[in-house]
Enzyme design. Structure first.
Site, mmCIF file in Angstrom:
data_model
loop_
_atom_site.group_PDB
_atom_site.id
_atom_site.type_symbol
_atom_site.label_atom_id
_atom_site.label_comp_id
_atom_site.label_asym_id
_atom_site.label_seq_id
_atom_site.Cartn_x
_atom_site.Cartn_y
_atom_site.Cartn_z
ATOM 1 N N THR A 36 0.834 -1.214 0.000
ATOM 2 C CA THR A 36 0.000 0.000 0.000
ATOM 3 C C THR A 36 0.865 1.259 0.000
ATOM 4 O O THR A 36 0.376 2.340 -0.318
ATOM 5 C CB THR A 36 -0.943 0.067 1.228
ATOM 6 O OG1 THR A 36 -0.157 0.025 2.416
ATOM 7 C CG2 THR A 36 -1.946 -1.069 1.230
ATOM 8 N N ASP A 55 9.539 -8.040 2.637
ATOM 9 C CA ASP A 55 8.301 -8.339 3.342
ATOM 10 C C ASP A 55 8.643 -8.673 4.795
ATOM 11 O O ASP A 55 9.615 -9.397 5.042
ATOM 12 C CB ASP A 55 7.605 -9.529 2.663
ATOM 13 C CG ASP A 55 6.142 -9.604 3.055
ATOM 14 O OD1 ASP A 55 5.853 -9.839 4.238
ATOM 15 O OD2 ASP A 55 5.290 -9.394 2.168
ATOM 16 N N SER A 120 -6.700 1.878 17.928
ATOM 17 C CA SER A 120 -7.888 2.084 18.767
ATOM 18 C C SER A 120 -8.990 1.090 18.422
ATOM 19 O O SER A 120 -9.948 0.934 19.190
ATOM 20 C CB SER A 120 -8.425 3.497 18.569
ATOM 21 O OG SER A 120 -8.784 3.681 17.218
ATOM 22 N N TYR A 143 -8.913 -7.293 11.681
ATOM 23 C CA TYR A 143 -7.853 -6.286 11.841
ATOM 24 C C TYR A 143 -7.598 -6.023 13.316
ATOM 25 O O TYR A 143 -6.458 -6.038 13.784
ATOM 26 C CB TYR A 143 -8.289 -4.997 11.124
ATOM 27 C CG TYR A 143 -7.379 -3.807 11.351
ATOM 28 C CD1 TYR A 143 -6.236 -3.622 10.569
ATOM 29 C CD2 TYR A 143 -7.662 -2.848 12.320
ATOM 30 C CE1 TYR A 143 -5.413 -2.520 10.768
ATOM 31 C CE2 TYR A 143 -6.846 -1.747 12.524
ATOM 32 C CZ TYR A 143 -5.717 -1.584 11.743
ATOM 33 O OH TYR A 143 -4.907 -0.495 11.940
ATOM 34 N N ASN A 172 -7.271 7.282 14.622
ATOM 35 C CA ASN A 172 -7.473 8.005 13.345
ATOM 36 C C ASN A 172 -6.442 9.095 13.042
ATOM 37 O O ASN A 172 -6.701 10.289 13.209
ATOM 38 C CB ASN A 172 -8.887 8.599 13.296
ATOM 39 C CG ASN A 172 -9.926 7.505 13.252
ATOM 40 O OD1 ASN A 172 -10.129 6.787 14.234
ATOM 41 N ND2 ASN A 172 -10.582 7.331 12.125
ATOM 42 N N VAL A 187 -11.010 8.756 6.001
ATOM 43 C CA VAL A 187 -12.073 9.664 5.556
ATOM 44 C C VAL A 187 -11.554 11.078 5.270
ATOM 45 O O VAL A 187 -11.994 11.711 4.297
ATOM 46 C CB VAL A 187 -13.229 9.683 6.594
ATOM 47 C CG1 VAL A 187 -12.799 10.261 7.935
ATOM 48 C CG2 VAL A 187 -14.430 10.430 6.059
ATOM 49 N N ARG A 211 -14.880 10.894 15.753
ATOM 50 C CA ARG A 211 -13.557 10.288 15.881
ATOM 51 C C ARG A 211 -12.620 11.263 16.603
ATOM 52 O O ARG A 211 -12.777 12.478 16.503
ATOM 53 C CB ARG A 211 -12.954 9.996 14.499
ATOM 54 C CG ARG A 211 -13.683 8.930 13.685
ATOM 55 C CD ARG A 211 -13.513 7.550 14.279
ATOM 56 N NE ARG A 211 -14.118 6.494 13.482
ATOM 57 C CZ ARG A 211 -15.386 6.085 13.602
ATOM 58 N NH1 ARG A 211 -16.199 6.662 14.483
ATOM 59 N NH2 ARG A 211 -15.839 5.090 12.861
#
Ligand code: NAD
Ligand code: UD1
Length: 332
Positions: A36, A55, A120, A143, A172, A187, A211
């Site tokens: 990612t 990895d 969290s 997760y 977040n 978001v 959040r």
């Protein structure tokens, strides 16, 4: 001069940590499998770091990476709740087996301390606010399970082998370089890039979910403090890293409207299955033991983030899709 190994260095948080470690005059080695993360995140520092494409599941590569290292900042993970629901095996490999592999290598190399990017999400949807570290965790998504089990491995490696470990439960995190382009993206990265392009963001649900949005600089500071805080106060421990304040999505959208000049309204879509309604941290433990204090508050963080996205015309388009798997439970 200390040497830091940063796993997941090509990601949003990992690359920010790399810059901060270099800025304090220390050496950086980084590993990433680029699943990612992106090398562009390291463009401005590529000549000053020892980057190894690897990895974290590759024990031999991690043994090489840990050689001569003082501190490990372990960020590598597939960082998405919904993606873990879609592919729990992938989640378990990167987010749990990967942590164990890294810990084995760090232990054998005699690393001084390992700091872990916990989450969290381990609190699940316990209605009690604010979340305190001594509350029983109630992970629901794969997760969150892997993040919690990783915390347990961290503590176990301290207790069984004396490897110093610290877990930081991030709430977040947002800021420059966060990838807006996947359906799993955070978001604020999505909303900011959409609004800068004049595209309409979609709020999942009524927008009243809140959040404890935390600007990246606060998380970076927490990692650096965690490396040097007195062992008797922090090793084997778990700490919330957040601001201690929460903002709901409707408010966040209004603030972004003002900051971006976006003139439209948000669309409202179905609530995302498995969403936590409210998230807010008690950061007393981090204040007392790590000496942590958030220095950049939410709106200032948004301003800094916007400034960065405005100056980076090549940022990828925010994902428009909300097609993510359903989580049957009402918790995440
Ligand atoms: P990110 O996707 O930008 O960074 C993760 C990095 O890890 C990527 O560069 C990716 O390529 C790399 N990676 C993934 N699996 C790997 C593997 N098996 N081997 C080597 N590298 C691998 O995400 P981020 O937001 O920077 O997250 C960093 C860490 O913080 C993650 O562990 C995440 O779970 C945790 N976290 C993030 C948040 C948040 O709000 N962003 C909140 C809580 C916890
Ligand atoms: C985030 C992290 C996760 C971390 C967790 C706890 C990301 C991608 N995920 O999960 O790694 O463990 O915090 O700190 O950073 N939303 C919309 N519209 C959108 C996208 C999202 O309304 O286009 C809503 C979601 O439904 C949710 C809220 O925004 O209610 C936050 O979502 P998101 O940014 O994905 O973060 P979390 O799920 O809280």
């Amino acid at each position: 001069m200390a040497k830091y190994l940063i796993t997941g260095i090509a990601g949003f948080i990992g690359s920010s940590l790399a810059r901060a470690v270099l800025a304090q005059g220390d050496q950086v080695r980084g590993v990433d499998n680029l699943s990612t993360g992106k090398l562009e995140n390291l463009d401005d520092i590529s000549g000053r770091i020892d980057f190894q494409r690897a990895d974290i599941l590759d024990l031999a590569a991690m043994q090489t990476a840990c050689r001569g290292v003082d501190y490990v900042l372990h960020q590598a993970a597939v960082p998405s709740v919904p993606r873990s629901v879609l592919d729990p095996m992938e989640n378990n490999r990167s987010n749990l087996d990967g942590t164990l592999t890294l810990l084995l290598a760090a232990r054998d190399a005699g690393v001084k301390r390992v700091v872990f990017a916990a989450s969290s999400s381990v609190y699940g949807d316990t209605p009690v606010l604010p979340k305190r570290e001594d509350m029983p965790p109630r992970p629901v998504s794969p997760y969150a399970v892997a993040k919690l089990a990783s915390e347990y491995y961290m503590t176990s490696f301290y207790r069984c082998y004396g490897l110093e470990t610290v877990c930081l439960r991030y709430f977040n995190i947002f800021g420059p370089r966060q990838d807006p382009s996947s359906p799993y993206s955070g978001v604020l990265a999505k909303f900011i890039t959409q609004m800068l392009r004049g595209e309409t963001p979609t709020i999942f649900g009524d927008g009243k979910q809140s959040r404890d949005f935390t600007y990246i600089e606060n998380a970076v500071a927490a990692n650096l403090l965690a490396c040097h805080a007195p062992a008797n106060l922090v090793v084997g421990g778990v700490f919330n890293i957040a601001t201690g304040k929460r903002t709901d999505l409707n408010e966040a959208f209004q603030i972004l409207k003002r900051l971006t000049g976006f003139s439209g309204n948000a669309e409202y879509g179905p609530e995302r299955a498995g969403d936590v309604k409210h998230s807010l941290a008690d950061i007393t433990r981090a204040r007392e033991c790590l000496g942590y204090a958030p220095t950049v508050q939410f709106e200032e963080g948004l301003r800094l983030t916007l400034e960065w996205y405005r100056g980076n015309a090549s940022i990828p388009k925010a994902s428009q899709t909300s097609k993510i798997p359903e989580i049957v439970s009402s918790n995440s």
